[in-house]
Structures are given as C-alpha cells and as structure tokens.
Design a protein around this motif. Structure first.
Motif, PDB file in Angstrom:
ATOM      1  N   PHE A   1       0.798  -1.225   0.000  1.00 48.73           N
ATOM      2  CA  PHE A   1       0.000   0.000   0.000  1.00 48.73           C
ATOM      3  C   PHE A   1       0.830   1.274   0.000  1.00 48.73           C
ATOM      4  N   PHE A   2       2.037   1.244   0.580  1.00 43.30           N
ATOM      5  CA  PHE A   2       2.796   2.481   0.780  1.00 43.30           C
ATOM      6  C   PHE A   2       4.193   2.483   0.174  1.00 43.30           C
ATOM      7  N   GLY A   3       4.619   1.415  -0.439  1.00 43.61           N
ATOM      8  CA  GLY A   3       5.956   1.373  -1.011  1.00 43.61           C
ATOM      9  C   GLY A   3       7.019   1.307   0.070  1.00 43.61           C
ATOM     10  N   GLU A   4       8.174   1.911  -0.213  1.00 43.96           N
ATOM     11  CA  GLU A   4       9.325   1.818   0.697  1.00 43.96           C
ATOM     12  C   GLU A   4       9.634   3.129   1.419  1.00 43.96           C
ATOM     13  N   GLY A   5       8.878   4.166   1.191  1.00 43.96           N
ATOM     14  CA  GLY A   5       9.233   5.489   1.707  1.00 43.96           C
ATOM     15  C   GLY A   5       8.850   5.749   3.150  1.00 43.96           C
ATOM     16  N   ASP A   6       8.944   7.044   3.503  1.00 42.56           N
ATOM     17  CA  ASP A   6       8.660   7.480   4.870  1.00 42.56           C
ATOM     18  C   ASP A   6       7.243   7.141   5.305  1.00 42.56           C
TER      19      ASP A   6
ATOM     20  N   ALA B   1       5.501   4.556   4.545  1.00 42.91           N
ATOM     21  CA  ALA B   1       5.467   3.136   4.923  1.00 42.91           C
ATOM     22  C   ALA B   1       6.036   2.947   6.328  1.00 42.91           C
ATOM     23  N   VAL B   2       7.124   3.643   6.622  1.00 42.22           N
ATOM     24  CA  VAL B   2       7.733   3.550   7.954  1.00 42.22           C
ATOM     25  C   VAL B   2       6.773   4.098   9.006  1.00 42.22           C
ATOM     26  N   ALA B   3       6.176   5.249   8.734  1.00 45.83           N
ATOM     27  CA  ALA B   3       5.238   5.860   9.678  1.00 45.83           C
ATOM     28  C   ALA B   3       4.007   4.969   9.876  1.00 45.83           C
ATOM     29  N   PHE B   4       3.528   4.398   8.781  1.00 50.52           N
ATOM     30  CA  PHE B   4       2.370   3.507   8.866  1.00 50.52           C
ATOM     31  C   PHE B   4       2.682   2.307   9.758  1.00 50.52           C
ATOM     32  N   MET B   5       3.843   1.678   9.583  1.00 45.19           N
ATOM     33  CA  MET B   5       4.208   0.527  10.403  1.00 45.19           C
ATOM     34  C   MET B   5       4.368   0.918  11.876  1.00 45.19           C
TER      35      MET B   5
END
Length: 183
Positions: free
Chosen positions: A103-108, A110-114
C-alpha cells in the motif's frame, strides 16, 4: 523454547484474530520444523497479492492482518522482554512489512504507517492481556485448539470479565452450544 513463551506468542495472534473480527481456524503450540507454534486464519495476504487491489477498503483489511501479525511478538515482548521476541517474530514482521509495502511502497509513509500499526497493536495486546494469558494457559494444557473453540474460550472469558458469564452461558444454551467448552 519455553512452552509458556510460545503459548503467549500464539495466543497473542489468536486473540487479535478474534478482537479484529477475523476468522480463526486453529491455534497450536505443537512445534513444526523450526517454529514453536502456529495460528491458522483466513489469509487476506494471499488474496491481496493475487488481486493487486490497493483500495481503501482493502487497506483497512490489511491493517487488521498487519496487527494480527504483530500481536504475537508484541504479546511475547510484554510477557518477557528478554525473550528473543524479535527473532521469534521474524516471519510475522516480514508478512506485516510486505502488506505495508503493498500500500505504501518503501518510503517514509510506509515507515510511519508501520509505527502506527505497532502502537495500535501494543494497545490491542495490553487491553486484552488477560484473554491472552487465559488462552495461553489453555494452549499449554491442550496443545491445539480448533478455531471455533478458541473463539468461544476468548468470548466466554471476556463475558466473565464483564460480569456477564451467566448471560453468555444462557445465550449458548439457547443456541445449543456446549457452554463448558469455553470454560
């Protein structure tokens, strides 16, 4: 590995399945190959990979599955922070990260979502800790519990904690379900 740690880890997953409205098929602490136990549930991850659907509706489903993945290691960490919870949850973290990347790729983002999913999962485990411990006790005693029975154990324990055990048992009796199965 200590059976109590495995049981807590798997119970964390199983309670998350129930609390997040997913379908539990079975939970076990019987070791298989190099894993201490497993939880079997409807696998939304496989379907998402197959369809490629990245709609908001599917993202919300994925959030529940991510939390389910993270709940086992989170429960293990809560029970024993010195246990090897990161290594024990390696496949759980990998599955959660794969869904997040979908859903979010590899960027910031995605990190924030996790990170947000980790916070929500920590809250979920904390709010349902007594249910996790109860199911873990049952797993230690019985080793494998079918999905319907595990769901009944969790729901009955929750009813007991809410002071509604008699009402729960009456409902089960009216539905012709063995109330003692969830004792």
């Amino acid at each position: 590995m200590d059976i109590r740690i495995v049981a807590i880890h798997e119970a964390g997953h199983a309670v998350a399945v129930e609390r997040l409205g997913l379908k539990l098929k079975a939970v076990t602490v019987v070791p298989k190959e190099n894993i201490g136990g497993t939880v079997h549930h409807n696998d939304t991850l496989r379907r998402l990979k197959r369809t490629g659907d990245d709609s908001d509706r599917e993202r919300l489903k994925a959030e529940r599955v991510i939390m389910l993945c993270l709940a086992g290691p989170e429960a293990q960490k809560r029970f024993d922070p010195n246990s090897d919870w990161e290594a024990c949850g390696e496949s759980d973290f990998a599955a959660a990260a794969e869904l997040s990347r979908h859903f979010f790729g590899e960027g910031d983002s995605a990190v924030a979502f996790m990170e947000w999913m980790k916070v929500r999962t920590c809250d979920l485990v904390g709010q349902n800790w007594s249910l996790i411990e109860h199911l873990a006790d049952q797993l230690i005693e019985r080793k494998t519990i079918g999905g319907d029975e595990a769901m009944l154990l969790i729901k009955r324990r929750r009813a007991k904690e809410l002071g509604a055990e008699k009402e729960f048992d009456a409902l089960l009796a009216a539905l012709h379900v063995d109330a003692k199965a969830g004792a």
